[in-house]
Scaffold this active site. Structure first.
Site, PDB file in Angstrom:
ATOM      1  N   CYS A   1       3.988   7.782   6.093  1.00  7.20           N
ATOM      2  CA  CYS A   1       3.736   8.041   7.512  1.00  7.20           C
ATOM      3  C   CYS A   1       4.900   7.588   8.388  1.00  7.20           C
ATOM      4  O   CYS A   1       5.082   8.088   9.500  1.00  7.20           O
ATOM      5  CB  CYS A   1       2.440   7.356   7.952  1.00  7.20           C
ATOM      6  SG  CYS A   1       2.437   5.569   7.718  1.00  7.20           S
ATOM      7  N   HIS A  14      20.823   0.543   1.847  1.00  8.80           N
ATOM      8  CA  HIS A  14      19.611   1.019   2.523  1.00  8.80           C
ATOM      9  C   HIS A  14      18.425   1.040   1.560  1.00  8.80           C
ATOM     10  O   HIS A  14      17.332   0.585   1.909  1.00  8.80           O
ATOM     11  CB  HIS A  14      19.860   2.418   3.080  1.00  8.80           C
ATOM     12  CG  HIS A  14      18.647   3.039   3.688  1.00  8.80           C
ATOM     13  ND1 HIS A  14      18.172   2.705   4.937  1.00  8.80           N
ATOM     14  CD2 HIS A  14      17.773   3.974   3.196  1.00  8.80           C
ATOM     15  CE1 HIS A  14      17.079   3.403   5.199  1.00  8.80           C
ATOM     16  NE2 HIS A  14      16.830   4.181   4.159  1.00  8.80           N
ATOM     17  N   ILE A  17     -11.519  -3.680  11.109  1.00  8.53           N
ATOM     18  CA  ILE A  17     -12.622  -4.279  10.349  1.00  8.53           C
ATOM     19  C   ILE A  17     -12.506  -3.907   8.876  1.00  8.53           C
ATOM     20  O   ILE A  17     -12.745  -4.747   7.988  1.00  8.53           O
ATOM     21  CB  ILE A  17     -13.978  -3.834  10.928  1.00  8.53           C
ATOM     22  CG1 ILE A  17     -14.216  -4.502  12.286  1.00  8.53           C
ATOM     23  CG2 ILE A  17     -15.120  -4.173   9.969  1.00  8.53           C
ATOM     24  CD1 ILE A  17     -14.343  -6.022  12.233  1.00  8.53           C
TER      25      ILE A  17
END
Length: 439
Positions: A50, A115, A210
């Site tokens: 993501c 990197h 949660i």
């Protein structure tokens, strides 16, 4: 060094660009095969999360580009340029090419290795030191390996990256402290309860925070879990994952006396746990302490609860202070890790140089072995024919020496005739031969 990296991450591109560049799991095998088939690409690997999409390729320099003038060939072509084209083409992003070019970073050689090592260690992550990226890198490597698009170079650099990440985590405190609110809540709970095995946690809400707290509690051996939520279905889904049970928001007061740990994070505009409910729970528990964390804004637990004896109440501000302190600690550890990486990249480069000699060494050994086998066979036939063993030993030693040195000796004589001084000097160094006395 031939490693090429092109990609985008959370620092270079907004989410609306990053989401367009993601490689879905089902398309990854085909993408890997097509990427590995691009001109000049020998080995390939794709990392897609993501927060980042990156191509790691072992690639040729791409030849030399004519500069259109009279001074001969121009500079070496940038091998990342056709890879950028491929990336845009794969995702059908021709209309967004300017945005892509602005957000892509392109790294080569030592910078690319640096990197990769930084990514593996969590130094390039949104949250410094987070461990998930190492698992994602391993998954990416596994997928590429299964498609047979990795080879000696990527195999070596990826395995080295994994080893470096392990050493950095062992030798620094890069991942030692909690940097998520959920994990900070569980860490605070451990200051009250040494072990979680005999305790019950009441989790109010069923959102991401949660759920993360539930995972941390479960990983720390929590004995029993209750999940309360307005949507009982979502509460049941989360509770089932950890063998707990679900209740509605209206049932919290009835189950509060069972809870040693209470963590709340709902979107309720008013408190869902009142002063009276907590006071009643403490009386029912016969003054056994309750640890409470209110992560919600607005608050889920009435502020006056903090005045009740035997209740330890923390708010989101308390947790954020813990997280900020821990982030500062990680940033300090990151500086130590960066120094380690510089050394590790240098060591890897030195190790990589030895790979250039491997084919030559292998060929030399194979040729020497063939000579040995041939000469030993001749010696055995001589022994079988009744020749004196001492004569056979002399034959074996002299013949083996002559045959092994024949090729190099002939080449050195030719080098001397052609005045190839560099080759002669290299031979002296290679064979540790003293320079002959010219006097």
């Amino acid at each position: 060094m031939p490693l090429v990296v092109i990609g985008i991450n959370h620092r270079t591109a907004p989410v609306e660009i990053r989401e367009k560049m993601v490689f879905a799991g089902e398309e990854l095998p085909a993408a890997l095969r097509e990427l590995a088939g691009q001109p000049g690409v020998r080995e390939a690997l794709i990392v897609s999360t993501c927060n980042r999409t990156e191509l790691y390729c072992f690639a040729d320099a791409g030849g030399q580009a004519p500069d259109g003038g009279v001074n001969g060939p121009g500079p070496l072509l940038d091998p990342s340029l056709p890879l950028s084209d491929w990336l845009a083409h794969w995702h059908d992003l021709a209309a967004h090419r300017l945005d892509i070019d602005r957000t892509l970073y392109r790294l080569h050689g030592s910078a690319a290795v640096q990197h990769l090592f930084a990514v593996a260690c969590g130094l390039d992550s949104l949250v410094i030191g987070e461990p998930q990226i190492l698992g994602q890198l391993k998954d990416a490597y596994r997928a590429a390996h299964e498609q047979r698009v990795t080879g000696p170079y990527l195999n070596r650099v990826m395995q080295t990256a994994f080893s470096v990440a392990k050493r950095v985590r062992t030798q620094t405190r890069i991942g030692a402290n909690a940097v998520s609110v959920a994990y900070a809540a569980v860490s605070l709970a451990r200051t009250v309860f040494e072990k979680f095995a005999g305790h019950t946690a009441l989790l109010v809400g069923a959102g991401e925070t949660i759920a993360l707290a539930a995972r941390h509690l479960h990983a720390n051996g929590l004995g029993r879990m209750i999940v309360a939520n307005r949507s009982i279905g979502r509460a049941q889904e989360l509770a089932a994952e950890f063998k707990g049970f679900a209740i509605g928001i209206d049932d919290i007061a009835a189950h509060l006396p069972e809870a040693d740990i209470v963590i709340t994070s709902t979107a309720s505009p008013t408190p869902v746990i009142t002063y009276d409910a907590v006071q009643a729970a403490v009386r029912a528990r016969k003054r056994k302490p309750i640890f409470m964390v209110d992560i919600a804004v607005p608050r889920d637990i009435e502020a006056e609860v903090s005045k009740i004896e035997d209740v330890y109440l923390f708010t989101i501000d308390d947790l954020q202070n813990v997280v900020n302190e821990n982030l500062a600690s990680r940033r300090e550890a990151a500086r130590d890790a960066s120094e380690m990486l510089a050394t590790e990249v240098s060591l890897f480069e030195q190790q990589l140089k030895t790979l250039d000699a491997v084919p030559t060494i292998r060929q030399l050994r194979e040729e020497a072995e063939a000579v040995r086998v041939q000469t030993v066979d001749q010696a055995r036939r001589m022994l079988a024919a009744g020749r004196d063993p001492r004569e056979v030993v002399d034959f074996l030693a002299s013949t083996l020496t002559n045959r092994l040195l024949h090729g190099p000796s002939q080449r050195l004589r030719e080098a001397a005739e052609r005045d190839e001084v560099e080759l002669l000097e290299a031979a002296r160094i290679l064979f540790a031969a003293d320079t002959p006395d010219q006097t």
